[in-house]
Design an enzyme around this catalytic site. Structure first.
Site, PDB file in Angstrom:
ATOM      1  N   ASP A 106       0.859  -1.184   0.000  1.00 42.34           N
ATOM      2  CA  ASP A 106       0.000   0.000   0.000  1.00 42.34           C
ATOM      3  C   ASP A 106       0.888   1.224   0.000  1.00 42.34           C
ATOM      4  O   ASP A 106       1.967   1.232   0.591  1.00 42.34           O
ATOM      5  CB  ASP A 106      -0.965  -0.005   1.188  1.00 42.34           C
ATOM      6  CG  ASP A 106      -0.261  -0.014   2.536  1.00 42.34           C
ATOM      7  OD1 ASP A 106       0.075   1.076   3.046  1.00 42.34           O
ATOM      8  OD2 ASP A 106      -0.055  -1.107   3.083  1.00 42.34           O
TER       9      ASP A 106
ATOM     10  N   ASP B 267      -9.566   3.226   5.822  1.00 40.41           N
ATOM     11  CA  ASP B 267      -8.463   3.205   6.785  1.00 40.41           C
ATOM     12  C   ASP B 267      -8.945   3.923   8.042  1.00 40.41           C
ATOM     13  O   ASP B 267      -9.033   5.150   8.080  1.00 40.41           O
ATOM     14  CB  ASP B 267      -7.248   3.901   6.169  1.00 40.41           C
ATOM     15  CG  ASP B 267      -6.049   3.947   7.108  1.00 40.41           C
ATOM     16  OD1 ASP B 267      -6.164   3.500   8.256  1.00 40.41           O
ATOM     17  OD2 ASP B 267      -5.000   4.440   6.668  1.00 40.41           O
TER      18      ASP B 267
ATOM     19  N   GLU C 125      -8.100   4.203  11.996  1.00 36.49           N
ATOM     20  CA  GLU C 125      -7.060   3.876  12.983  1.00 36.49           C
ATOM     21  C   GLU C 125      -6.804   5.097  13.857  1.00 36.49           C
ATOM     22  O   GLU C 125      -7.578   6.051  13.851  1.00 36.49           O
ATOM     23  CB  GLU C 125      -5.787   3.444  12.275  1.00 36.49           C
ATOM     24  CG  GLU C 125      -5.259   4.488  11.283  1.00 36.49           C
ATOM     25  CD  GLU C 125      -3.895   4.119  10.705  1.00 36.49           C
ATOM     26  OE1 GLU C 125      -2.933   4.042  11.499  1.00 36.49           O
ATOM     27  OE2 GLU C 125      -3.811   3.904   9.475  1.00 36.49           O
TER      28      GLU C 125
END
Length: 272
Positions: free
Chosen positions: A71, A160, A162
């Site tokens: 990624d 994503d 986090e």
């Protein structure tokens, strides 16, 4: 330097120097705090994982077939995709967006470049739940590269979610509010594309900020971040992971991943 004797007028240059030193001392904590906070838009997959779980993992040998992937974000700039392909990398995700205020300036080179060398590729969105709603960010993501097409080489978009690199770990949200935000993003993404988005997260963050919510596991593929020899305990509900980010310090490009299956399983996820 001349010594100032008590009872005499303090020289003007000494007085000014003292004021300057006092001002700098007062500003120092604020300058350090500002320097420690990265600029908006600079976040990327694993940014919080590095701070909480280390930088590097080496997967233990396993009899199960796995497929190597990477990624990337603007931190990698223009990527040498042919080098990665020749090293055995077969799939990739590129950061497309963050919040509703940032698009990756290298996205076209990364997203199209990986495709052009033969990789199966997708786009990801770095969530900032404290700035706008989940549905609004899903729209922004789809409108700026995060869509999906049934061409056999495009993976569904990834969320994503986090640690917050700009402030409080859970973006100032309660666990229930965080679950609602994620649900709103996933629902809007599916309404726009017809696909369930992938969730990228770490078990410790998920436990802290969603209360280890198990409600997304039946429909949403899990991309787990853990820099160790094994994936460890997964978030509640998921019996297996689809992808595993195991290091931020891999060759050529920092973040390396394993897909939990052979290449035909990567193709199956792309095809829906």
């Amino acid at each position: 330097m001349p010594v100032h004797r008590p009872g005499t007028a303090r020289p003007r240059h000494l007085h000014l120097a003292g004021l300057l030193l006092t001002t700098l001392a007062l500003l120092a904590p604020y300058s350090a705090a500002a320097a420690a906070t990265p600029p908006r838009g600079s976040a990327h997959m694993g940014m919080g994982v590095v701070q909480h779980d280390g930088r590097h993992g080496t997967p233990a040998d396993t009899r199960a077939t796995q497929t190597e992937g990477v990624d990337v974000s603007s931190h990698q700039g223009n990527v040498a995709w042919s080098t990665l392909w020749n090293s055995g990398v077969r799939w990739a995700y590129a950061k497309a967006t963050e919040g509703t205020y940032y698009t990756n300036p290298y996205f076209a080179q990364q997203y199209n470049g990986s495709y052009n060398v033969g990789m199966i590729r997708g786009a990801y969105h770095f969530a900032t739940p404290d700035t706008t709603s989940g549905a609004t960010q899903a729209d922004y993501f789809v409108d700026h590269g995060g869509g999906w097409s049934r061409d056999g080489k495009t993976l569904p978009g990834a969320l994503d979610i986090e640690w917050n690199p700009y402030g409080a770990a859970c973006y100032g949200k309660t666990q229930a509010a965080m679950v609602t935000w994620i649900r709103d993003f996933l629902n809007r993404y599916k309404a726009r594309t017809g696909r369930d988005a992938v969730i990228y997260t770490a078990t410790s963050w998920w436990t802290q900020c969603t209360g280890n919510h198990a409600g997304f596991a039946t429909t949403t593929p899990l991309w787990i971040a853990r820099y160790a020899s094994t994936v460890g305990t997964l978030p509640a509900g998921w019996q297996y992971y689809t992808m595993w980010q195991y290091t931020s310090s891999g060759p050529t490009v920092g973040d390396h991943n394993r897909f939990n299956g052979a290449l035909d399983r990567v193709q199956a996820l792309a095809n829906g």
